[in-house]
Design an enzyme around this catalytic site. Structure first.
Site, PDB file in Angstrom:
ATOM      1  N   CYS A 134      -9.156  -7.354   4.372  1.00  0.00           N
ATOM      2  CA  CYS A 134      -9.090  -7.726   2.951  1.00  0.00           C
ATOM      3  C   CYS A 134      -9.332  -6.510   2.077  1.00  0.00           C
ATOM      4  O   CYS A 134     -10.476  -6.063   1.913  1.00  0.00           O
ATOM      5  CB  CYS A 134     -10.118  -8.815   2.650  1.00  0.00           C
ATOM      6  SG  CYS A 134     -10.191  -9.241   0.899  1.00  0.00           S
ATOM      7  N   CYS A 137     -11.419  -7.263  -1.122  1.00  0.00           N
ATOM      8  CA  CYS A 137     -12.861  -7.397  -0.894  1.00  0.00           C
ATOM      9  C   CYS A 137     -13.504  -6.036  -0.610  1.00  0.00           C
ATOM     10  O   CYS A 137     -14.577  -5.739  -1.118  1.00  0.00           O
ATOM     11  CB  CYS A 137     -13.155  -8.291   0.315  1.00  0.00           C
ATOM     12  SG  CYS A 137     -12.088  -9.704   0.499  1.00  0.00           S
ATOM     13  N   ASP A 138     -12.862  -5.240   0.219  1.00  0.00           N
ATOM     14  CA  ASP A 138     -13.546  -4.050   0.751  1.00  0.00           C
ATOM     15  C   ASP A 138     -13.036  -2.717   0.215  1.00  0.00           C
ATOM     16  O   ASP A 138     -13.676  -1.687   0.435  1.00  0.00           O
ATOM     17  CB  ASP A 138     -13.431  -4.052   2.288  1.00  0.00           C
ATOM     18  CG  ASP A 138     -14.094  -5.288   2.882  1.00  0.00           C
ATOM     19  OD1 ASP A 138     -15.110  -5.725   2.315  1.00  0.00           O
ATOM     20  OD2 ASP A 138     -13.593  -5.821   3.890  1.00  0.00           O
TER      21      ASP A 138
END
Ligand code: NAP
Length: 304
Positions: A134, A137-138
């Site tokens: 992701c 997200c990261d």
């Protein structure tokens, strides 16, 4: 036991669209979701091809609007996980991980799909320690670092472009000499100076003690191994449908996507499928939404 007319399993775009149509049709329905609404769209940074948003919209915002829209039409919503489904005379019984079973006349399976893993050495061990599925997200953790993206489809290319906001360099490692992604995304990637294409190559190993330090890749044409020093590896090599709980009950293709007719009816009476868990040529938000609407319409039609 209270018998529902319809239970929708999953609240990504397909499930939410089905909920809107079922709510408006005043079906006695329930929307079941394991966690929070949204599905894969939640982790999509920017949606550029959903009609009505010419400037694009964040995946989170789009799904938030869809969830509010579904709520407006009053369908009951509950968080629980479906374990299995079985036929009980003229009804379908849904076994849940948490609460009691539910009896219903119809089910729309809209459980979507999740990312596939590479299955190489180091991948599991370093997930969350530099290996990610992701970028939204990261990505911000890799500011000014070097990362690798694996895959050549829309997801890999789109997320590689997104990652250049943070990373100083992004290797896009693809196993062929041609990307699968749509041309418009390809052009954006080719025009981006921070992206370096690594063609004809597969990742053999992700290396690192406590976090990712490098990837070992093999060029399939020359059979040469090489090591790329990276601090992050983002894997986008396709998706697999979340359909294990209905294996053996409804007909699926060889990859486990559920087969339906154009009304979204599966091989089992009363069970419908919509969205990315369904076998079809185009997995997009717009087709998921269309499937959801069609499935709810089919349920209303078939019940009456
Ligand atoms: P995908 O289209 O199936 O692409 C998967 C990519 O990973 C392919 O390039 C494939 O290579 C590669 N791959 C598969 N297994 C591999 C392995 N073991 N090792 C190395 N590479 C491997 O999957 P996706 O990109 O996740 O997209 C899924 C669906 O969502 C598609 O229908 C896509 O159009 C849609 N989507 C759309 C958008 C958008 O419209 N903006 C964004 C994201 C996703 P080959 O090409 O050689 O097979």
């Amino acid at each position: 036991m209270d018998k529902k007319q319809l239970v929708i399993i999953g609240s990504g775009p397909a499930g939410l669209a089905a909920a809107i149509y079922a709510g408006r049709a005043e079906l006695h329905g329930l929307l079941l979701e394991k966690l929070s609404p949204g599905g894969q769209v939640l982790i999509t940074d920017r949606v550029e091809n959903y009609p009505g948003f010419p400037d694009g919209i964040s995946g989170f915002e789009l799904v938030d609007k869809m969830a509010a829209h579904a709520k407006k039409f009053g369908i009951e919503q509950r968080n629980d996980e479906v374990v299995s489904i079985e036929r009980r005379d003229d009804a379908l019984s849904i076994s849940l991980a948490g609460e009691d079973n539910i009896l219903t006349e119809a089910i729309i399976i809209a459980t979507g799909a999740t990312h596939r893993s590479l299955g190489v050495k180091g991948e599991k061990e370093l997930t969350g320690k530099g290996v990610s599925y992701c970028a939204t997200c990261d990505g911000p953790f890799f500011r000014d670092q070097v990362v690798a993206v694996v895959g050549g489809g829309d997801s890999a290319v789109q997320e590689a472009i997104f990652l250049t906001r943070f990373a100083k360099k992004v290797y896009l490692i693809h196993r062929r000499d041609e990307l699968r992604a749509t041309k418009v995304l390809q052009k954006k990637a080719f025009d981006n100076d921070s992206i370096e294409l690594v063609w004809d190559s597969v990742v053999e190993e992700i290396i690192g003690a406590d976090s990712v330090e490098a990837v070992r890749i093999r060029n399939k044409k020359t059979d040469q191994d090489s090591v790329l020093e990276v601090q992050g590896v983002f894997i986008f090599v396709g998706i697999q449908p979340n359909t294990g709980f209905v294996k053996g009950l409804v007909e699926m293709d060889e990859q486990g996507f559920i087969k339906t007719d154009e009304w979204m009816r599966t091989s089992e009476k009363g069970i419908y499928a919509a969205g990315d868990c369904r076998s079809k040529p185009l997995l997009q938000i717009v087709t998921a939404v269309s499937d959801g609407a069609t499935a709810a319409f089919a349920v209303e039609h078939d019940l009456s």
